[in-house]
Design a protein around this motif. Structure first.
Motif, PDB file in Angstrom:
ATOM      1  N   SER A   1       3.958   0.596 -10.000  1.00  0.00           N
ATOM      2  CA  SER A   1       4.714   0.196  -8.809  1.00  0.00           C
ATOM      3  C   SER A   1       5.222  -1.230  -8.939  1.00  0.00           C
ATOM      4  O   SER A   1       4.519  -2.116  -9.429  1.00  0.00           O
ATOM      5  CB  SER A   1       3.826   0.304  -7.561  1.00  0.00           C
TER       6      SER A   1
ATOM      7  N   SER B   1       0.826  -1.203   0.000  1.00  0.00           N
ATOM      8  CA  SER B   1       0.000   0.000   0.000  1.00  0.00           C
ATOM      9  C   SER B   1       0.864   1.258   0.000  1.00  0.00           C
ATOM     10  O   SER B   1       0.540   2.246  -0.668  1.00  0.00           O
ATOM     11  CB  SER B   1      -0.917   0.006   1.222  1.00  0.00           C
TER      12      SER B   1
ATOM     13  N   HIS C   1       2.395   2.413  -3.387  1.00  0.00           N
ATOM     14  CA  HIS C   1       1.405   3.070  -4.247  1.00  0.00           C
ATOM     15  C   HIS C   1       1.302   4.552  -3.875  1.00  0.00           C
ATOM     16  O   HIS C   1       1.367   5.427  -4.752  1.00  0.00           O
ATOM     17  CB  HIS C   1       0.045   2.392  -4.085  1.00  0.00           C
TER      18      HIS C   1
ATOM     19  N   GLN D   1      -3.924   2.295 -10.418  1.00  0.00           N
ATOM     20  CA  GLN D   1      -2.938   2.385 -11.486  1.00  0.00           C
ATOM     21  C   GLN D   1      -1.739   3.279 -11.185  1.00  0.00           C
ATOM     22  O   GLN D   1      -1.564   4.336 -11.766  1.00  0.00           O
ATOM     23  CB  GLN D   1      -3.622   2.849 -12.782  1.00  0.00           C
ATOM     24  N   SER D   2      -0.922   2.794 -10.238  1.00  0.00           N
ATOM     25  CA  SER D   2       0.423   3.366 -10.121  1.00  0.00           C
ATOM     26  C   SER D   2       1.392   2.363 -10.731  1.00  0.00           C
ATOM     27  O   SER D   2       1.159   1.155 -10.694  1.00  0.00           O
ATOM     28  CB  SER D   2       0.781   3.621  -8.653  1.00  0.00           C
TER      29      SER D   2
ATOM     30  N   ASN E   1      -5.314  -2.498  -4.967  1.00  0.00           N
ATOM     31  CA  ASN E   1      -5.374  -1.035  -5.044  1.00  0.00           C
ATOM     32  C   ASN E   1      -4.434  -0.500  -6.119  1.00  0.00           C
ATOM     33  O   ASN E   1      -4.774   0.440  -6.853  1.00  0.00           O
ATOM     34  CB  ASN E   1      -5.021  -0.434  -3.684  1.00  0.00           C
ATOM     35  N   ILE E   2      -3.249  -1.103  -6.236  1.00  0.00           N
ATOM     36  CA  ILE E   2      -2.311  -0.697  -7.284  1.00  0.00           C
ATOM     37  C   ILE E   2      -2.920  -0.946  -8.658  1.00  0.00           C
ATOM     38  O   ILE E   2      -2.854  -0.095  -9.551  1.00  0.00           O
ATOM     39  CB  ILE E   2      -0.976  -1.455  -7.130  1.00  0.00           C
TER      40      ILE E   2
ATOM     41  N   LYS F   1       2.511   7.709  -6.148  1.00  0.00           N
ATOM     42  CA  LYS F   1       1.514   8.710  -6.505  1.00  0.00           C
ATOM     43  C   LYS F   1       1.964  10.105  -6.075  1.00  0.00           C
ATOM     44  O   LYS F   1       1.710  11.103  -6.746  1.00  0.00           O
ATOM     45  CB  LYS F   1       0.167   8.370  -5.859  1.00  0.00           C
TER      46      LYS F   1
END
Length: 476
Positions: A432, A388, A391, A429-430, A424-425, A395
């Motif tokens: 990572s 988490s 990300h 959309q990071s 969540n990534i 960001k």
């Protein structure tokens, strides 16, 4: 029959003797051996759950179905399980349900020193706290009795010294408890607001009944000695320290039920002594209760709020005397923990450090890569936080950071709390990079099985999750 047992093994024995039928846990030092020892009893179904929240929900489901159950975790595991915990406190249980939690004063293998008594106070649940292995066995059995009598989950709290020290245990026979029939009761078990509101007064009334019980139960016992100049109110390991430092002549109120605490029993004890000392590790939970009763007590004005106590510390802080045999004359050099010899992850962290990559770390033995000679890992908060955090990190800094930053965690940690962070990534959309160190075991706590290994707690074949397929399914 008497036997020398670890506190954790004694808890397992108590769960067995009480007729417990199911235990679901996530391994975490210093609590791990409870479930491992319980698994040696064929009468108890034992499993490793992906995390503590799942373990608590599994135990609740078994209790709801009518079978005595338990879940086991370390103190930070209660954070993960807090969501079902507070609601189960409202619903109550059917058959008995015991929540075993082991705190870690001194942080021998933990990232904080939180005091689990606060969870019992906040959730308004009874908590028992043994002071040796025999009490660990006996209190596990009493916890089931309280659970069923008061329709509530019950905490059984240990600390590192109780969990990992040995003392004599009087073994008993197993009680085969008939399963309680499950009865559909939407108003009791479906906690929508309309049903939850009427349940809250039931919790408050239960607390009042338990407080009355605390006044008379033998779990809280008064031991008046010939010395009445100082009365000591204490529990758990501190009871043993008090006995060793102040001797058999000391006057002690030993608390085994640490929530809810008695009122009249404490006031009556205080009236029999000249001065009161509250001896407890970490937070002043008992001390605050005593002060709220109007008592003037010695406590955290003399004793530290941090770290693990010892006989020498109590003697020095309260009696102003040092125990010479507790002191080491030799200046022993420290030996910091390191990754195991031959650990395949050494090369990874060496490479990441050599290329000056920012590494967001996680909970596991690989966290040791933060120290010499690697100095690779730069963060460690809680299970799954690396995924988490990277990300948010990327960001915040934009895509320029993405090529120089990675998150690292193990396979068991990924199954515990990493999957949602990876989702969540994928969703937000990071760009990572997450590195899952696939040990095919839960390395930090002693090589337990997990959902990726293909074996269950007993080593028998079990479901096996393919990590690559799982990540692709998330869109990675």
């Amino acid at each position: 029959m008497k036997k020398l047992m670890l506190g954790n093994a004694a808890v397992a024995r108590g769960l067995y003797e009480a007729g417990c039928g199911l235990i679901s846990s996530y391994p975490g030092t210093p609590s791990t051996e409870i479930t491992e020892q319980a698994a040696q009893y064929d009468e108890i179904y034992c499993e490793w759950a992906p995390n503590e929240k799942v373990a608590m929900e599994v135990a609740f489901g078994a209790a709801l179905a009518g079978k005595r159950s338990a879940c086991v975790m370390k103190h930070v595991g209660v954070n993960v399980a807090a969501d079902p915990l507070f609601t189960i406190a409202y619903t109550g249980v059917n058959a008995g349900m015991v929540i075993c939690v082991a705190d870690d004063p001194g942080m021998h293998s933990s990232q904080n020193e939180q005091d689990s008594r606060h969870y019992a106070v906040s959730a308004k649940l009874p908590m028992l706290e043994p002071a040796d292995s025999e009490e660990a066995r006996a209190f596990a059995k009493r916890a089931f009795q309280l659970s069923e009598e008061y329709d509530t989950p019950v905490f059984l709290k240990l600390c590192t010294r109780i969990a990992h020290s040995q003392s004599i245990v009087e073994l008993g026979e197993r009680e085969e408890v008939p399963a309680k029939p499950y009865e559909k009761n939407i108003a009791k078990y479906v906690m929508v607001p309309g049903n939850a509101r009427p349940r809250h007064p039931i919790v408050e009334e239960r607390t009042q009944r338990l407080t009355a019980y605390a006044e008379t139960t033998d779990l809280n016992r008064e031991e008046l000695g010939t010395d009445r100049t100082l009365g000591i109110i204490t529990s758990s390991t501190c009871y043993q320290y008090a006995r060793e430092v102040f001797g058999p002549q000391a006057s002690i109120l030993k608390l085994g039920l640490v929530n809810p605490l008695p009122r009249e029993k404490i006031l009556a004890f205080a009236a029999k002594v000249d001065q009161v000392l509250v001896l407890e590790e970490l937070d002043p939970v008992i001390e605050t209760h005593c002060r709220n009763l109007g008592l003037t007590v010695l406590g955290k004005d003399r004793l530290p709020m941090v770290g693990e106590f010892s006989q020498g510390l109590v003697a020095q802080k309260i009696r102003d005397t040092a125990r010479p045999w507790m002191e080491l004359e030799e200046n022993i050099p420290p030996r910091p923990p390191v990754l195991c010899a031959g650990c395949p992850h050494r090369g990874l962290f060496y490479t990441l450090a050599k290329h000056k990559v920012t590494v967001l770390g996680d909970i596991g033995c690989y966290t040791l890569a933060a120290y010499e000679p690697l100095y690779a890992i730069e963060t460690c908060e809680c299970m799954g936080a690396s995924v988490s955090s990277i990300h948010g990190f990327n960001k915040a800094l934009g895509q320029d950071s993405a090529g120089r930053t990675v998150a690292v965690l193990g396979d068991s940690t990924f199954m515990h709390s990493g999957m949602t962070g990876l989702a969540n990534i994928a969703y937000n959309q990071s760009n990572s990079t997450v590195i899952i160190l696939d040990n095919s075991t839960t390395g930090m706590t002693g090589h337990q099985q997990n959902p990726t290994t293909g074996k269950n707690l007993r080593g028998d074949p079990a479901g096996k999750i393919d990590l690559e397929t799982l990540c692709r399914a998330m869109g990675i």
